[in-house]
Design an enzyme around this catalytic site. Structure first.
Site, PDB file in Angstrom:
ATOM      1  N   HIS A  14       8.245  -3.642  -0.529  1.00 62.82           N
ATOM      2  CA  HIS A  14       7.933  -4.068   0.850  1.00 62.82           C
ATOM      3  C   HIS A  14       7.530  -5.543   0.927  1.00 62.82           C
ATOM      4  O   HIS A  14       6.624  -5.906   1.680  1.00 62.82           O
ATOM      5  CB  HIS A  14       6.803  -3.201   1.434  1.00 62.82           C
ATOM      6  CG  HIS A  14       7.232  -1.800   1.734  1.00 62.82           C
ATOM      7  ND1 HIS A  14       7.848  -1.454   2.911  1.00 62.82           N
ATOM      8  CD2 HIS A  14       7.166  -0.668   0.991  1.00 62.82           C
ATOM      9  CE1 HIS A  14       8.120  -0.153   2.900  1.00 62.82           C
ATOM     10  NE2 HIS A  14       7.725   0.350   1.740  1.00 62.82           N
ATOM     11  N   ASP A  72       3.649   1.667  -2.323  1.00 60.26           N
ATOM     12  CA  ASP A  72       4.558   2.759  -1.958  1.00 60.26           C
ATOM     13  C   ASP A  72       6.018   2.332  -2.040  1.00 60.26           C
ATOM     14  O   ASP A  72       6.340   1.149  -2.010  1.00 60.26           O
ATOM     15  CB  ASP A  72       4.259   3.230  -0.538  1.00 60.26           C
ATOM     16  CG  ASP A  72       4.413   2.105   0.471  1.00 60.26           C
ATOM     17  OD1 ASP A  72       4.020   0.964   0.137  1.00 60.26           O
ATOM     18  OD2 ASP A  72       4.921   2.358   1.571  1.00 60.26           O
ATOM     19  N   GLU A  73       6.876   3.317  -2.163  1.00 59.65           N
ATOM     20  CA  GLU A  73       8.322   3.165  -2.006  1.00 59.65           C
ATOM     21  C   GLU A  73       8.917   1.984  -2.770  1.00 59.65           C
ATOM     22  O   GLU A  73       9.576   1.130  -2.195  1.00 59.65           O
ATOM     23  CB  GLU A  73       8.683   3.006  -0.517  1.00 59.65           C
ATOM     24  CG  GLU A  73       8.269   4.201   0.313  1.00 59.65           C
ATOM     25  CD  GLU A  73       8.723   4.060   1.770  1.00 59.65           C
ATOM     26  OE1 GLU A  73       9.364   4.990   2.268  1.00 59.65           O
ATOM     27  OE2 GLU A  73       8.432   3.027   2.398  1.00 59.65           O
ATOM     28  N   VAL A  74       8.673   1.933  -4.059  1.00 59.94           N
ATOM     29  CA  VAL A  74       9.265   0.866  -4.860  1.00 59.94           C
ATOM     30  C   VAL A  74      10.660   1.305  -5.322  1.00 59.94           C
ATOM     31  O   VAL A  74      10.814   2.344  -5.953  1.00 59.94           O
ATOM     32  CB  VAL A  74       8.382   0.532  -6.075  1.00 59.94           C
ATOM     33  CG1 VAL A  74       8.992  -0.609  -6.869  1.00 59.94           C
ATOM     34  CG2 VAL A  74       6.971   0.185  -5.619  1.00 59.94           C
TER      35      VAL A  74
END
Lengths: 558, 558
Positions: free
Chosen positions: A294, A354-356
């Site tokens: 992100h 998060d969400e790598v």
């Protein structure tokens, strides 16, 4: 309780029994002439607690009403209070709540109605007594702050007692919710006794200022609404892939190049204003600087921060997550988080995690080489943990605690014992809560409260019906769940629709996190929420309607 | 088309080929450095039609730009126009569009930027020529009005030709969409030639002022937005079960008792204002007075109008649909619709006729008796048709046409040939369109465009992708589908959320109903819609974001 029962009786009652409210059917669904349900004997059918939100933990009201004269009524510091007129936070709150209660009346051309032939006694003051030696007037609220208060409304002087100013703020909100204007312009309050405290210590709203920039005014309006709903944490998801509106003092290029434009920036002054506005309402500001994923917008103003992705043997020209293999990355992060630690006074920083997406790392030969050297094999979750570990250590060195999204825990980073893990994945969130608390970590629940997901109808009922402690675990584990957050991600939200999309839907989360576990009656909540929403409207919050109908103040021409 | 191609070539082109626009990927979804798609040779990558909405039927633009000087540019009546300075409607529109184009610039402290060293020729005037003998300045738009126009933008004077003022209004909107401000404060327009007309004659928005009262201001703001999207019908669902805000001249008790309060009423003056505000924007106002169902609020102010429901042998105290067996019902309706016919100038009144619940009629012994006498057996749909037939005849006698919801057709009422049947049931709406048009009736499609139903994400794509003529039928049948409506029912909508909930989602319906059938590219629509939404914002419409990003005017500090 009979109306004749005196205040002695009132005071003698146990305070921890939540008020049992009269149930009604929806005003407009029922056939027009259907008889109203029988009101309980001890309570008038339309009682003073008809618009209390969130419902206090302990509440007794009598049928006896007191009158307030806007021209005479005063909010004052009580004898024995550790806070006095030099407590700017309380002075400001007195002014604010006076305005909420009487503002519209004072702006009417005919002023407020002088006392008529009514028989009610007058309530002349609300005295506020802070009992702790340090009232906290100039401090910031924190996770351990006391928000408990006790409110006694009897003529001629009502008393609000709290350990610290934070409880007084919550009590002022409750007092202002008890005061109501009748159809003739008189202000009335029922004799009441309230003992109240939050069920959970962390009650947050997440705002996202990266997908869309939110003007300062939208953020401040939202802080007002949070105070009306007894929320106490603004989780400020301030930057993300799409834009970097935070103006860094050390690295101004980050927003110069990463913000949508020079007009889509939060200057240091803006940030201080948000923090102070929040503090005055008992709200903590926890900023989130989410890495290593992100972070596309970070890369624009900080050379070599992001990982170059490869297409076969050549760089593709696009970039992935933060580059975890360079020393320069950690040099940058060390300085950056030093600044953040000093700009934001809260004891916690949210570090994301998060969400790598591992694809870019996988494509990069230098990253592959590094993996080998470090003995990480091909487990890129381990590389993520390697990176996160270093960031956590950096932030720890500034004496800050950290919050992280659940993946950081799932990927087995070594976390300080006071780390707060935020559970956001909808699937099996109860199981995740079990695991996180089972490992001894503190948890925050966000998963069932992603308010950017919208659907037709009264979805507040769904948010309201969540029981956060419905996960398997010991009593000790249950205590590790310290609260929750309603998240309004910004993909489809900006200043045009933020307020009506968030309120009163987030109010449902507000009551769930504040009130007693057994406050779950949807019909009763509907009635109170409808009134609460009208009150928010009167106070300048464009909260959307719960269902068909109208607000009483509109009928009065206000 | 090459940029060097002169205007003669431009004008010689066929106008009916819809513009082919450059496709782009979403600004924020694609990796930052992905190369932009190759622009077509004849068109600059960010062209003037980048924000046209709805897309005109025929459009040619050249790369040659003209400058407009806000201090000099004028909208004027052209030689040979049948309209002149006495045409208030056009004068008003000139003022309005001048403000939309230059207003923000004129309010800037440094005014507009004087011409710099740029080489562009100046566009000094837009002359408007109305070609029909009667321009229609003082009339109301109607189903047969011409909205076609031809717009030629060449230096020094642009020309807008239209048969009637209604086409001129649409052309002014298009012209204002062509004019754009660059980053230096210059106003530019590309040499262009546009020939345009609507695909469908009826392009409506339904607003519901019964479930929630909408302040006059919300309705007027919505009319502005409708004009920006070339909608031409406000379907005003003005009363329903929940409240009766229409203040009747003959029957004032209807709103006295049936409105939410005296402050939730549309007075005759309010209604006239809405009609005139709409007329000035080429928008018809079709009021809906839905009977015999959806009438609970009517019963409060009109004794004996509703059917008393029975519980066994006794009246239950509640009421059902309008009582179809009493002469007094028809006496009332005769007077009521006489008033409505005179208050609302449109040739059509919407008479509703949807969702009639037969249970109350079935319970009532007098209704049962009546059924026997009339030989209706136990078919209550026939009783409904009996009632509707009488209402239709009443309204016909006032020389008004009527619109009805599809049930009226389904239940086989005898309809005048010019009746417009509105298809609203989502299930099998194509089949219903086949049936309605197969029986020779005119139809309006609303079923796929119930915008009160919300869901996460870009649902405008779903509304946009509807092809109204995708139903089986002859060419003649297809011609009977005269348009559609985007319906924003009011259960969960009031002034707090109306605008961002409706716009720009309804814009998708607006383009579907105006532009050529083959304008269906979602990527291109995304780009134009995003810009169009920013333009609406600049013009005071709080339209919600389509997706992540920001508006260029914000970056300019406007």
């Amino acid at each position: 309780m009979s109306r004749a029962m005196g205040l002695a009786g009132l005071l003698a009652g146990l305070f921890l029994v939540p008020a049992v409210l009269v149930s009604t059917s929806f005003r407009h669904d029922a056939p027009r002439t259907e008889p109203a349900p029988e009101p309980a004997e001890w309570e008038p059918p339309s009682g003073p607690e008809d618009s209390l939100w969130p419902l206090p933990q302990g509440l007794r009201t009598s049928g006896r009403q007191l009158q307030l004269a806007p021209g005479r009524f005063q909010l004052v510091h009580g004898a024995g209070s550790s806070a006095g007129p030099r407590c700017g936070l309380l002075q400001d709150a007195f002014r604010r709540y006076y305005e909420y209660m009487f503002g519209q009346s004072l702006r009417r051309s005919w002023g407020y109605r002088p006392f008529g032939p009514r028989a009610e006694a007058e309530l002349s003051h609300l005295q506020v007594v802070i009992e702790s030696r340090d009232p906290g007037c100039d401090s910031h609220p924190h996770l351990g702050s006391s928000e408990a208060y006790q409110l006694t409304v009897i003529a001629p002087v009502a008393t609000l007692k709290a350990d610290e100013v934070w409880g007084a703020l919550r009590g002022l909100e409750t007092f202002s919710q008890l005061v109501h204007e009748d159809d003739y312009g008189s202000f009335l309050v029922n004799e009441s006794e309230i003992y109240d405290f939050p069920r959970f210590a962390h009650r947050g709203i997440l705002l996202d200022t990266s997908r869309h920039y939110l003007p300062l005014k939208s953020i401040l309006t939202n802080l007002d609404a949070m105070a009306f709903n007894k929320f106490n944490v603004l989780h400020w998801h301030i930057v993300d892939d799409q834009s970097f509106p935070y103006q860094s003092i050390c690295f101004p290029e980050l927003s110069d190049k990463g913000a949508y434009s020079y007009n889509h920036i939060y200057t240091p002054t803006d940030v201080r204003l948000v923090i102070e506005y929040a503090r005055l309402r008992g709200i903590r500001v926890i900023p989130e600087f989410d890495t290593p994923g992100h972070t596309q917008s970070w890369g624009k103003g900080q050379k070599d921060l992001l990982t170059p992705c490869y297409n076969g043997e050549k760089p593709s020209g696009s970039f992935g997550p933060v580059n975890p293999i360079l020393n320069t990355t950690y040099d940058f992060m060390t300085k950056f988080f030093k600044e953040i630690s000093s700009v934001f006074p809260d004891a916690y920083i949210h570090l994301g995690g998060d969400e790598v997406d591992f694809n870019c790392w996988k494509s990069n030969p230098e990253v592959q080489e590094f993996m080998k050297k470090q003995g990480l094999g091909s487990d890129y979750a381990k590389l993520e943990s390697y990176y996160i570990q270093k960031i956590l250590d950096i932030v720890s060195s500034y004496n800050k605690g950290y919050m992280v999204w659940q993946e950081v825990f799932d990927n087995k980073a070594k976390l300080k014992p006071d780390t707060v893990v935020e559970v956001w994945m909808e699937r099996n969130y109860a199981y995740e809560l079990s695991n996180v608390t089972g490992a001894g970590f503190t948890a925050i629940l966000a998963a069932p409260w992603y308010l950017d997901y919208i659907s037709y109808g009264q979805d507040w009922r769904k948010y309201y019906s969540v029981e956060p402690l419905n996960f398997s675990g010991s009593e000790k584990q249950k205590k590790l769940l310290i609260g929750g957050e309603a998240c309004l991600w910004g993909e489809f939200v900006d200043a045009t629709n933020l307020t009506p999309r968030l309120w009163p839907r987030a109010s449902a989360v507000g009551e769930r996190l504040w009130s007693s576990r057994n406050v779950t009656n949807l019909q009763d909540a509907y009635r109170r929420l409808t009134n609460h929403r009208c009150r928010m409207l009167r106070r300048g919050i464009a909260a959307e309607p719960v269902f068909v109908g109208y607000c009483a103040h509109e009928a009065r021409g206000q």
